[in-house]
Design a protein around this motif. Structure first.
Motif, short mmCIF file in Angstrom:
data_model
loop_
_atom_site.label_atom_id
_atom_site.label_comp_id
_atom_site.label_asym_id
_atom_site.label_seq_id
_atom_site.Cartn_x
_atom_site.Cartn_y
_atom_site.Cartn_z
N VAL A 65 -1.89 2.48 -48.54
CA VAL A 65 -0.50 2.82 -48.28
C VAL A 65 0.04 3.72 -49.38
CG1 VAL A 65 1.84 1.85 -48.10
CG2 VAL A 65 -0.08 0.72 -46.94
N ALA A 66 -0.29 3.41 -50.64
CA ALA A 66 0.20 4.23 -51.75
C ALA A 66 -0.39 5.63 -51.69
CB ALA A 66 -0.14 3.56 -53.08
N THR A 69 1.34 7.88 -49.17
CA THR A 69 2.59 8.42 -49.68
C THR A 69 2.33 9.56 -50.65
OG1 THR A 69 3.60 6.24 -49.43
CG2 THR A 69 4.74 7.81 -50.84
N VAL A 70 1.32 9.39 -51.51
CA VAL A 70 0.96 10.48 -52.43
C VAL A 70 0.53 11.72 -51.64
CG1 VAL A 70 -0.69 11.21 -54.20
CG2 VAL A 70 0.32 8.92 -54.29
N ALA A 71 -0.25 11.51 -50.58
CA ALA A 71 -0.71 12.65 -49.78
C ALA A 71 0.46 13.39 -49.15
CB ALA A 71 -1.68 12.16 -48.70
N LEU A 108 8.65 2.11 -52.56
CA LEU A 108 8.05 1.03 -51.78
C LEU A 108 6.52 1.05 -51.90
CD1 LEU A 108 10.27 1.32 -48.59
CD2 LEU A 108 10.54 -0.28 -50.48
N ALA A 109 5.93 2.23 -51.90
CA ALA A 109 4.48 2.35 -52.04
C ALA A 109 4.03 1.96 -53.46
CB ALA A 109 4.04 3.77 -51.72
N ALA A 113 1.39 -1.11 -54.40
CA ALA A 113 0.15 -0.90 -55.15
C ALA A 113 0.04 -1.86 -56.33
CB ALA A 113 0.08 0.54 -55.65
N MET A 114 1.15 -2.21 -56.97
CA MET A 114 1.11 -3.06 -58.16
C MET A 114 1.28 -4.55 -57.82
SD MET A 114 0.48 -0.73 -60.24
CE MET A 114 0.41 -1.77 -61.69
#
Length: 421
Positions: A65-66, A69-71, A108-109, A113-114
């Motif tokens: 998911v993270a 969002t980066v992409a 949110l992403a 991730a954390m």
């Protein structure tokens, strides 16, 4: 067995996931037409909704998911670098509403991730990689979004790209820190839960050990005291049978000797059950036929109690302790029926299994008032003693009212290991 999440926890997690997806969709759509994203007939809305909808899998695949969002952030930056104004309204001719942060689902992403490490398989610095990668296109936002585009009116600047970048960086960093705190708190709670369960298991093992030691002590006392005394009684009865001058005395002595021998056999079973070690390998099986219950039925019929015996299946070979326990269950149930329900019909149902036997003794309501003195005779602990005896060999025992009468039911295994006394 402990569930990974209690039912209330699963409901709470589902609610949080729905709220996260809803918030991500709301931020991605942007509300009115004053956003900095060009609609392109809804194509860009679909593009920005992909990371928002991916939040539904933030617990099972938080890194994926993270990175989605980066992409998206990198794609927007690359497209705007190659063809300015394709996806973002970079000119100053529009009354634009400044976004809260950029990209819409970045915090949110970062939180996902954390906060949701997959079984602790990844170290913290690997989970922080998509968070750091998110900050790169955010910091380069000024390259694709000129400051003039942030003016709501041509003569009044209401926001700036620098402020948008600052808000975005702070939102991503705070969300990541909150996610780290949630993950650490979850680990602490899990460790405390495991410690409490381990302590509970240790207490259970200590209690079992103490119970086993007490059973061994009781078995030793029964063997040293009770068995010795009963053996003397049997020997004395045998001597009396030999020396008795008349036949009635010899018959009474023989009956006393036989009863004492039977008591010794049952005492030997109880001592063996108390001494057995459940963790040790069972000794060689000693099995034989189950006792003939028709003798008990005939005894009850002889005193005027109508008893119907129904047997189902083939009797399996069983341990002597199991056979004697089955005999005692039916004997005690028939005795109670004679004492407390005189004149009532009694039904004895015996169901043989390959791994044991189920005994059910059911009597109807009393046909007449029971004899008060007879009903009050005895210790009143017959059924309680039966329950302990049945459970001692690994069976189950129930007794209580049934329809208009009373029912006693016992399920016994065919074989139970017994230590040598």
């Amino acid at each position: 067995m402990r569930l990974p999440f209690p039912p209330s926890g699963r409901s709470r997690d589902l609610t949080a996931d729905v709220l996260a997806v809803t918030l991500g969709v709301a931020l991605s759509l942007g509300g009115d037409g004053g956003t900095i994203v060009r609609p392109h007939g809804g194509a860009t809305a679909v593009l920005f909704l992909m990371p928002a909808l991916a939040l539904a899998f933030r617990r099972r695949a938080p890194m994926t998911v993270a990175w989605i969002t980066v992409a998206l952030a990198v794609l927007v930056w690359a497209v705007e670098q190659a063809a300015p104004g394709t996806l973002l309204r970079a000119d100053a001719d529009h009354a634009l509403r400044p976004p809260v942060w950029w990209t819409p689902t970045a915090p949110l992403a970062a939180y996902a991730a954390m906060a949701f490490p997959r079984d602790g398989a990844r170290p913290g610095w690997i989970r922080a990689l998509p968070v750091a990668a998110l900050l790169v296109p955010i910091g380069l936002l000024r390259d694709v979004l000129p400051g003039g585009a942030m003016r709501r009116f041509s003569a009044q600047e209401t926001d700036s790209v620098e402020a948008l970048v600052f808000r975005s960086v702070v939102a991503v960093a705070v969300a990541a820190l909150i996610g780290m705190y949630v993950a650490a708190r979850r680990r602490v709670v899990q460790a405390l839960t495991e410690r409490a369960e381990r302590a509970e298991r240790e207490r259970h093992l200590l209690a079992e050990r103490a119970r086993a030691e007490e059973r061994t002590r009781l078995a030793a006392e029964m063997h040293d005291v009770v068995a010795h005394r009963v053996t003397l009684m049997v020997l004395q009865a045998g001597a009396l049978r030999v020396r008795a001058p008349d036949e009635p005395t010899r018959d009474a002595a023989e009956e006393l000797r036989g009863t004492g021998c039977l008591a010794l056999e049952e005492l030997r079973d109880v001592i063996g059950l108390l001494r057995r070690d459940p963790s040790a390998a069972p000794p060689a099986a000693e099995s034989g036929p189950l006792p003939d219950l028709s003798v008990l039925v005939a005894e009850s019929a002889a005193v005027g109690v109508p008893v119907e015996l129904a047997e189902h299946g083939d009797p399996p070979a069983a341990s002597p302790a199991v056979g004697r326990t089955a005999y005692r269950v039916v004997q005690e149930a028939l005795t109670n029926a004679r004492k407390h329900a005189p004149g009532a019909a009694v039904h004895v149902d015996v169901r043989y299994r390959t791994d044991g036997v189920t005994l059910t003794v059911r009597n109807a309501a009393a046909a007449r008032e029971p004899d008060i003195e007879l009903a009050a005779s005895g210790s009143g602990m017959g059924l309680a003693g039966l329950r302990e005896r049945v459970e001692l060999i690994g069976g189950t025992f129930t007794a209580g009212p049934h329809l208009d009468g009373y029912q006693v039911e016992a399920s016994l295994p065919a074989y139970v290991p017994v230590a040598k006394p």
